[in-house]
Design a protein around this motif. Structure first.
Motif, PDB file in Angstrom:
ATOM      1  N   PRO A  40      17.739 -17.701 -29.988  1.00 48.93           N
ATOM      2  CA  PRO A  40      18.219 -16.252 -30.700  1.00 48.93           C
ATOM      3  C   PRO A  40      19.720 -15.872 -31.005  1.00 48.93           C
ATOM      4  CG  PRO A  40      16.720 -16.505 -28.146  1.00 48.93           C
ATOM      5  CD  PRO A  40      17.208 -17.430 -28.443  1.00 48.93           C
ATOM      6  N   THR A  41      19.935 -14.752 -31.985  1.00 47.34           N
ATOM      7  CA  THR A  41      21.308 -14.686 -31.629  1.00 47.34           C
ATOM      8  C   THR A  41      21.823 -14.881 -30.404  1.00 47.34           C
ATOM      9  OG1 THR A  41      20.790 -12.680 -32.875  1.00 47.34           O
ATOM     10  CG2 THR A  41      20.042 -13.535 -34.722  1.00 47.34           C
ATOM     11  N   ASN A  44      21.850 -12.456 -27.655  1.00 44.60           N
ATOM     12  CA  ASN A  44      21.180 -11.382 -27.984  1.00 44.60           C
ATOM     13  C   ASN A  44      19.463 -12.285 -27.631  1.00 44.60           C
ATOM     14  OD1 ASN A  44      17.748  -9.748 -28.514  1.00 44.60           O
ATOM     15  ND2 ASN A  44      17.877 -10.375 -30.400  1.00 44.60           N
ATOM     16  N   VAL A  47      15.832 -10.841 -25.044  1.00 47.09           N
ATOM     17  CA  VAL A  47      14.709 -10.902 -26.894  1.00 47.09           C
ATOM     18  C   VAL A  47      13.492 -11.498 -26.070  1.00 47.09           C
ATOM     19  CG1 VAL A  47      14.714 -13.691 -28.105  1.00 47.09           C
ATOM     20  CG2 VAL A  47      14.191 -11.319 -29.490  1.00 47.09           C
ATOM     21  N   THR A 146      17.503  -3.850 -20.524  1.00 48.47           N
ATOM     22  CA  THR A 146      17.610  -3.330 -21.796  1.00 48.47           C
ATOM     23  C   THR A 146      17.562  -1.782 -21.656  1.00 48.47           C
ATOM     24  OG1 THR A 146      17.021  -2.800 -24.651  1.00 48.47           O
ATOM     25  CG2 THR A 146      14.918  -4.249 -22.370  1.00 48.47           C
TER      26      THR A 146
END
Length: 179
Positions: A40-41, A44, A47, A146
């Motif tokens: 993941p970036t 993040n 994700v 989230t």
């Protein structure tokens, strides 16, 4: 004698239609959709958890981990290995992409990438597999914080719906012809 033959024909068609319907409910599920199995970036790391939260995983489905060979791998691991980002059983590592892993049992299933620090950077997946239509994440996996709404992905694709419709039509037609 003719009613016995008619009953056998009906049962044969019914069993065939049932088998087609059962097959129509199993899915190939591309992990992380078009992004594929990747690190993941930065920032993040939730994700995969977010992606899994909106999906149903059932016995008979197959997870498809799309990755470039030598860039990533995938290992099916225990909860302890998932938490520590290790693969204690080296025989469970699939190194050639794309990797297809059938879901053959209910309960929690854990997957990690064993290359470098990919797992610690968030390239790991925890899912719960059911044999019915419930959607769950493993109860012992960390919960996501989230606040974004997650819409469930529809279970059946168009091809599965077409197969189920065909099976039902064949059952209906055979019932009419047998009577």
């Amino acid at each position: 004698m003719t009613s016995n033959v008619g009953l056998r024909g009906f049962l044969l068609v019914f069993v065939t239609a049932f088998a087609l319907l059962h097959h129509a409910t199993s899915d190939d599920i591309d992990v992380l959709d078009k992004e594929g199995w990747t690190v993941p970036t930065v920032g993040n790391d939730q994700v995969y958890r977010t992606w899994a939260a909106g999906r149903k995983f059932e016995v008979g489905d197959t997870l498809v981990f799309n990755f470039r060979t030598n860039a990533h791998d995938v290992a099916k691991v225990s909860m302890e290995d998932y938490d520590s980002c290790t693969a204690s059983n080296q025989n469970n590592i699939l190194k050639q992409g794309p990797a297809r892993i059938p879901l053959n049992s209910t309960g929690p299933h854990y997957f990690i990438c064993t290359i470098s620090t990919h797992c610690k950077e968030g390239q790991r997946l925890a899912i719960n597999v059911t044999d019915d239509s419930e959607t769950e994440t493993p109860s012992n996996s960390p919960t996501t914080t989230t606040t974004l709404p997650i819409a469930p992905t529809p279970r059946n694709s168009a091809s599965h719906t077409a197969t189920a419709s065909f099976a039902l039509a064949m059952l209906f037609i055979s019932t009419i012809l047998l009577h």
